[in-house]
Write a protein that holds these residues in place. Structure first.
Motif, PDB file in Angstrom:
ATOM      1  N   PHE A  33     -11.059   4.758 -14.260  1.00  0.00           N
ATOM      2  CA  PHE A  33     -10.798   3.847 -15.375  1.00  0.00           C
ATOM      3  C   PHE A  33     -11.203   2.431 -14.968  1.00  0.00           C
ATOM      4  N   ASN A  34     -11.638   1.658 -15.938  1.00  0.00           N
ATOM      5  CA  ASN A  34     -11.945   0.243 -15.722  1.00  0.00           C
ATOM      6  C   ASN A  34     -11.074  -0.606 -16.629  1.00  0.00           C
ATOM      7  N   LEU A  35     -10.727  -1.781 -16.142  1.00  0.00           N
ATOM      8  CA  LEU A  35      -9.974  -2.730 -16.942  1.00  0.00           C
ATOM      9  C   LEU A  35     -10.664  -4.075 -16.884  1.00  0.00           C
ATOM     10  N   LEU A  36     -10.717  -4.741 -18.021  1.00  0.00           N
ATOM     11  CA  LEU A  36     -11.229  -6.107 -18.099  1.00  0.00           C
ATOM     12  C   LEU A  36     -10.071  -6.998 -18.527  1.00  0.00           C
ATOM     13  N   LEU A  37      -9.650  -7.867 -17.629  1.00  0.00           N
ATOM     14  CA  LEU A  37      -8.568  -8.805 -17.906  1.00  0.00           C
ATOM     15  C   LEU A  37      -9.188 -10.160 -18.202  1.00  0.00           C
ATOM     16  N   GLU A  38      -8.966 -10.659 -19.428  1.00  0.00           N
ATOM     17  CA  GLU A  38      -9.610 -11.909 -19.845  1.00  0.00           C
ATOM     18  C   GLU A  38      -8.617 -13.061 -19.854  1.00  0.00           C
ATOM     19  N   SER A  39      -9.160 -14.281 -19.760  1.00  0.00           N
ATOM     20  CA  SER A  39      -8.355 -15.509 -19.775  1.00  0.00           C
ATOM     21  C   SER A  39      -7.261 -15.430 -18.713  1.00  0.00           C
ATOM     22  N   ILE A  40      -7.667 -15.166 -17.496  1.00  0.00           N
ATOM     23  CA  ILE A  40      -6.698 -14.974 -16.414  1.00  0.00           C
ATOM     24  C   ILE A  40      -7.291 -15.498 -15.104  1.00  0.00           C
ATOM     25  N   ASP A  41      -6.463 -16.156 -14.293  1.00  0.00           N
ATOM     26  CA  ASP A  41      -6.974 -16.656 -13.025  1.00  0.00           C
ATOM     27  C   ASP A  41      -6.835 -15.570 -11.958  1.00  0.00           C
ATOM     28  N   PRO A  42      -7.476 -15.704 -10.795  1.00  0.00           N
ATOM     29  CA  PRO A  42      -7.476 -14.638  -9.773  1.00  0.00           C
ATOM     30  C   PRO A  42      -6.076 -14.243  -9.312  1.00  0.00           C
ATOM     31  N   GLY A  43      -5.202 -15.203  -9.120  1.00  0.00           N
ATOM     32  CA  GLY A  43      -3.857 -14.871  -8.645  1.00  0.00           C
ATOM     33  C   GLY A  43      -3.093 -14.017  -9.633  1.00  0.00           C
ATOM     34  N   GLU A  44      -3.156 -14.400 -10.936  1.00  0.00           N
ATOM     35  CA  GLU A  44      -2.475 -13.627 -11.976  1.00  0.00           C
ATOM     36  C   GLU A  44      -3.079 -12.230 -12.096  1.00  0.00           C
ATOM     37  N   ALA A  45      -4.423 -12.134 -11.931  1.00  0.00           N
ATOM     38  CA  ALA A  45      -5.087 -10.843 -12.035  1.00  0.00           C
ATOM     39  C   ALA A  45      -4.651  -9.918 -10.898  1.00  0.00           C
ATOM     40  N   ALA A  46      -4.542 -10.449  -9.689  1.00  0.00           N
ATOM     41  CA  ALA A  46      -4.113  -9.631  -8.547  1.00  0.00           C
ATOM     42  C   ALA A  46      -2.686  -9.135  -8.752  1.00  0.00           C
ATOM     43  N   GLU A  47      -1.808 -10.005  -9.264  1.00  0.00           N
ATOM     44  CA  GLU A  47      -0.431  -9.589  -9.532  1.00  0.00           C
ATOM     45  C   GLU A  47      -0.381  -8.514 -10.610  1.00  0.00           C
ATOM     46  N   ARG A  48      -1.213  -8.652 -11.640  1.00  0.00           N
ATOM     47  CA  ARG A  48      -1.261  -7.636 -12.694  1.00  0.00           C
ATOM     48  C   ARG A  48      -1.766  -6.309 -12.128  1.00  0.00           C
ATOM     49  N   ALA A  49      -2.717  -6.350 -11.219  1.00  0.00           N
ATOM     50  CA  ALA A  49      -3.231  -5.123 -10.596  1.00  0.00           C
ATOM     51  C   ALA A  49      -2.137  -4.423  -9.798  1.00  0.00           C
ATOM     52  N   ARG A  50      -1.307  -5.178  -9.103  1.00  0.00           N
ATOM     53  CA  ARG A  50      -0.227  -4.574  -8.332  1.00  0.00           C
ATOM     54  C   ARG A  50       0.829  -3.957  -9.257  1.00  0.00           C
ATOM     55  N   GLN A  51       1.088  -4.609 -10.391  1.00  0.00           N
ATOM     56  CA  GLN A  51       2.031  -4.048 -11.355  1.00  0.00           C
ATOM     57  C   GLN A  51       1.511  -2.726 -11.927  1.00  0.00           C
ATOM     58  N   ILE A  52       0.191  -2.681 -12.171  1.00  0.00           N
ATOM     59  CA  ILE A  52      -0.414  -1.448 -12.678  1.00  0.00           C
ATOM     60  C   ILE A  52      -0.299  -0.337 -11.650  1.00  0.00           C
ATOM     61  N   ALA A  53      -0.579  -0.648 -10.412  1.00  0.00           N
ATOM     62  CA  ALA A  53      -0.482   0.363  -9.356  1.00  0.00           C
ATOM     63  C   ALA A  53       0.934   0.915  -9.263  1.00  0.00           C
ATOM     64  N   ALA A  54       1.927   0.031  -9.364  1.00  0.00           N
ATOM     65  CA  ALA A  54       3.317   0.477  -9.297  1.00  0.00           C
ATOM     66  C   ALA A  54       3.671   1.362 -10.484  1.00  0.00           C
ATOM     67  N   ALA A  55       3.192   1.011 -11.659  1.00  0.00           N
ATOM     68  CA  ALA A  55       3.500   1.800 -12.848  1.00  0.00           C
ATOM     69  C   ALA A  55       2.906   3.194 -12.772  1.00  0.00           C
ATOM     70  N   LEU A  56       1.733   3.316 -12.174  1.00  0.00           N
ATOM     71  CA  LEU A  56       1.074   4.617 -12.100  1.00  0.00           C
ATOM     72  C   LEU A  56       1.675   5.515 -11.027  1.00  0.00           C
ATOM     73  N   GLU A  57       2.500   4.969 -10.128  1.00  0.00           N
ATOM     74  CA  GLU A  57       3.124   5.783  -9.088  1.00  0.00           C
ATOM     75  C   GLU A  57       4.338   6.562  -9.601  1.00  0.00           C
ATOM     76  N   VAL A  58       4.891   6.156 -10.722  1.00  0.00           N
ATOM     77  CA  VAL A  58       6.038   6.864 -11.297  1.00  0.00           C
ATOM     78  C   VAL A  58       5.595   8.270 -11.712  1.00  0.00           C
ATOM     79  N   PRO A  59       6.343   9.325 -11.314  1.00  0.00           N
ATOM     80  CA  PRO A  59       5.948  10.708 -11.625  1.00  0.00           C
ATOM     81  C   PRO A  59       5.778  10.941 -13.134  1.00  0.00           C
ATOM     82  N   TYR A  60       4.912  11.897 -13.460  1.00  0.00           N
ATOM     83  CA  TYR A  60       4.588  12.230 -14.849  1.00  0.00           C
ATOM     84  C   TYR A  60       5.226  13.571 -15.200  1.00  0.00           C
TER      85      TYR A  60
END
Length: 540
Positions: free
Chosen positions: A463-490
């Motif tokens: 999958f690819n994601l395009l995060l717009e209107s965002i600085d590098p620090g905010e983008a990295a934090e959003r990436a870590r939040q996504i990784a954490a969300a995907l670790e929750v069992p399905y």
């Protein structure tokens, strides 16, 4: 008719007014003695000659057209204003075989008035690009302007000599309808205006399209008359027919592509949209015409996409792209959001855009642009959005294009995500479970991003994601939040499936130039994250 019967001739000999008779070709066949008394021309010298020889050269067309006032050459060599209302005599076939009338010299006082009226009339006729005519039943045309010869090749005499001339030269395919309209005017009980369009066969055999602007004149005590103006509209008709054929071809092609069509007049700000356009956005049986083009579009576009859409077509209008194509989320009539592609091209007049036209596509129906399994945009749509983000960022960074930045910044980040242990899920639980896992991952990704961002499935479990209107620090934090969300069992049916993701991220701060540069950098960062079990890796 070579001469009048003897009793009539005897009476006419005594008349103080000059009596003139000609044949169908204007040759003088009878003159009474008053002719000589009035004009000074001997009868013997005039008989057999064309009456037109005695008419002022500038007035020949006037007389032939049916106007009774003209200048006649007298024996002294001078021209004087006269009135000669010639009445036609016809044979059994209603063909003109002779004309006769009384010739009267006009007084000097009346002469000046008539001259002025006549001159105004002639000047008016010269300005009209068409044939002015008058007609009566059984007589045919009582008046025709000289333009008839230029437009159709027939002389005024040829046309007026036969009362049935017009009917004989209307195109056979148009004759029945034309005669119905003609008969209605001849039998009208009140005056009224009407219009006819038909084809006329010119003298050279060419078919001429005619627009006839007519009026039936009903007056007590006399037969109905018709007056009108015949205009040659052949060129316009051919253009109209070609446009119709072109429209039919375009409509068929459009139907095949299943796209909606729109046409925006920038001068009036009126936008026309096709039925298919309205179907794509669920507008039902709404009006196809919308006043205030951008206002109409704004109501369809998701608020987070409006500035980006507006920027796309404004870049085209400013000359920075030969056309425009932009994907956005549109509000469907059912209340849901649908991904669409809006594209078009402008027409310019002296450097000013006066019109735009193009199409609207439902991306869910485009297999190559939309992923049917996850209901996410596919690779083509993601690349198009990324290209737009790159261009916008480079413009804002000083590439010379004066375009406003959306949301105060044009910075963005690209994330490339690959699921861990996805093959093991497929192999152990089956592809149907793997497909459901991908669908749940897609929904979680959508819940982790803002409306302004884009989530796309590129292929397989990538999958690819395009995060717009965002600085590098905010983008990295959003990436870590996504990784954490995907670790929750399905929870997939009776199965509890555990899966995580490796994410590579690259920011626009890197200054890369092309789509592939960003995708390669994100891909390399993702592989570093996977090989080192980092979860998220940011490209340096």
């Amino acid at each position: 008719m070579s001469a009048l019967p003897t009793p009539s001739a005897s009476l006419l000999q005594l008349l103080p007014e000059a009596v003139v008779q000609t044949d169908a070709l204007w040759a003088i066949t009878y003159l009474n003695p008053a002719w000589h008394a009035l004009t000074g021309h001997p009868l013997e010298a005039a008989l057999g000659r064309s009456l037109l020889e005695f008419v002022h050269p500038d007035d020949v067309g006037t007389l032939r057209s049916g106007m009774p006032v003209f200048r006649l050459r007298f024996a002294a060599g001078d021209y004087r204003w006269v009135r000669l209302q010639l009445q036609p005599e016809t044979d059994e076939a209603e063909r003109v075989i002779s004309r006769q009338g009384v010739l009267i010299e006009i007084t000097e006082v009346t002469e000046q008035v008539l001259v002025e009226v006549r001159q105004r009339f002639l000047r008016l006729l010269e300005t009209i690009d068409g044939v002015v005519w008058e007609a009566e039943r059984g007589v045919g045309n009582t008046f025709l302007s000289p333009q008839v010869e230029r437009l159709f090749g027939y002389t005024v005499e040829e046309w007026r000599a036969d009362p049935g001339f017009w009917r004989a030269h209307v195109h056979p395919d148009d004759l029945a309808e034309a005669l119905l309209i003609d008969e209605a005017a001849y039998n009208a009980t009140h005056s009224y205006a009407y219009e006819m369009s038909y084809r006329l066969i010119a003298k050279c055999g060419k078919v001429v399209w005619v627009r006839d602007l007519c009026r039936a004149v009903v007056e007590p005590g006399r037969p109905n008359r018709m007056i009108g103006l015949m205009i040659d509209v052949t060129r316009e008709k051919h253009t109209e027919l070609e446009l119709l054929r072109s429209d039919n071809r375009y409509a068929l092609a459009t139907l095949g592509s299943n796209d909606g069509i729109w046409d925006w007049d920038l001068r009036t700000d009126v936008m026309h949209v096709s039925e298919r356009f309205r179907q794509i956005v669920g507008m039902g049986e709404s009006d196809p015409v919308h006043h205030g083009g951008w206002h109409f579009l704004q109501q369809l576009i998701d608020p987070d996409d409006r500035a980006r859409v507006q920027l796309a077509y404004r870049r085209h209008l400013s000359g920075n792209s030969p056309n425009f194509s932009v994907d956005f989320r549109a509000f469907h009539g059912s209340g849901r959001l649908v991904w669409v592609n809006w594209r078009g091209v402008a027409q310019f007049d002296d450097g000013v855009a006066v019109r735009m036209a193009g199409s609207l596509s439902d991306l869910a129906e485009r297999g190559s642009s939309y992923d049917a399994l996850t209901n996410l945009p596919g690779r083509p749509l993601f690349r198009a959005r990324l290209a737009h983000a790159i261009a916008l960022h480079r413009s804002e960074s000083g590439d010379g294009v004066d375009m406003p930045a959306r949301g105060g910044t044009t910075m963005f980040a690209v994330l490339l995500l690959d699921l861990n242990r996805f093959k093991a899920v497929n192999d152990s639980l089956g592809h149907h479970v793997g497909d459901q896992l991908l669908q749940q991952v897609a929904r979680r990704l959508e819940s982790c991003v803002r409306n302004v961002d884009l989530v796309a499935r590129m292929s397989g479990d990538e999958f690819n994601l395009l995060l717009e209107s965002i600085d590098p620090g905010e983008a990295a934090e959003r990436a870590r939040q996504i990784a954490a969300a995907l670790e929750v069992p399905y929870m997939i049916g009776p199965h509890t499936v555990s899966s995580s993701a490796s994410i590579g991220m690259v920011s626009s701060q890197s200054g890369l130039k092309t789509i592939d540069d960003y995708l390669r950098a994100a891909d390399a960062a993702m592989y570093r994250a996977k090989s080192r079990s980092l979860g998220v890796c940011v490209a340096s």
